[in-house]
Enzyme design. Structure first.
Site, PDB file in Angstrom:
ATOM      1  N   HIS A 155       2.552 -23.701 -13.369  1.00 60.21           N
ATOM      2  CA  HIS A 155       1.879 -23.860 -12.082  1.00 60.21           C
ATOM      3  C   HIS A 155       1.904 -22.566 -11.286  1.00 60.21           C
ATOM      4  O   HIS A 155       2.695 -21.673 -11.550  1.00 60.21           O
ATOM      5  CB  HIS A 155       2.487 -24.995 -11.242  1.00 60.21           C
ATOM      6  N   HIS A 188       4.983 -18.312  -5.705  1.00 59.82           N
ATOM      7  CA  HIS A 188       5.542 -17.991  -7.020  1.00 59.82           C
ATOM      8  C   HIS A 188       4.636 -18.528  -8.113  1.00 59.82           C
ATOM      9  O   HIS A 188       3.742 -19.334  -7.863  1.00 59.82           O
ATOM     10  CB  HIS A 188       6.969 -18.546  -7.184  1.00 59.82           C
ATOM     11  N   GLU A 218       9.195 -18.244 -11.592  1.00 61.31           N
ATOM     12  CA  GLU A 218       9.999 -19.417 -11.935  1.00 61.31           C
ATOM     13  C   GLU A 218       9.856 -19.649 -13.432  1.00 61.31           C
ATOM     14  O   GLU A 218       8.758 -19.538 -13.977  1.00 61.31           O
ATOM     15  CB  GLU A 218       9.479 -20.639 -11.153  1.00 61.31           C
TER      16      GLU A 218
HETATM   17 CO    CO Z   1       7.500 -24.012  -8.744  1.00 56.37          CO
END
Ligand code: CO
Length: 134
Positions: free
Chosen positions: A7, A79, A130
């Site tokens: 994502h 992020h 991440e």
């Molecule tokens: Co995230």
């Protein structure tokens, strides 16, 4: 080592307005808002055919995205999340190569119930990264 883009997370000040933007203007499928008190955010998932966008709104005191929104008044990309098969092996390789893992270096359970780690943006082209084990 990294696999699919899981994502892209976008920090927003007004989750309802941002959700409407994605749903009505961009015509995307969006989830209901999901409060995540442990992470200090409320999340709306925007489901795309090949990945997700996560709209993050601060929740509670000391939200980890509050400072980001002070610096980015219109919101912004906070992020990106890449999938890895083995998060501990990924962490150890990255640390051995000099990358900084945020926090205590131990994976936490993320928004999808899976172990995640964050990597210092200064080590990755100014982008908070991440990693999520899938
Ligand atoms: Co995230």
């Amino acid at each position: 080592m990294i696999g699919r883009l899981n994502h892209v997370a976008i920090a927003v000040k007004d989750l309802a307005a941002s959700t409407a933007l994605y749903r009505d203007t961009l015509g995307a499928k969006v989830s209901a808002p999901l409060p995540q008190p442990a992470h200090g955010v409320t999340v709306v998932f925007v489901e795309l055919p090949n990945t997700k966008v996560e709209l993050l709104e601060p929740l509670g005191e000391g939200s980890p995205i509050a400072k980001f929104l002070e610096r980015n008044a219109d919101g912004g990309i906070h992020h990106i999340c890449y999938e890895v098969a083995d998060i501990l092996a990924a962490r150890d390789k990255l640390k051995a190569e000099g990358a900084r893992v945020l926090g205590d270096g131990e994976p936490k359970i993320g928004a999808h119930g899976k172990p995640v780690l964050f990597l210092h943006p200064k080590d990755f082209n100014g982008t908070l990264v991440e990693l999520e084990q899938v």
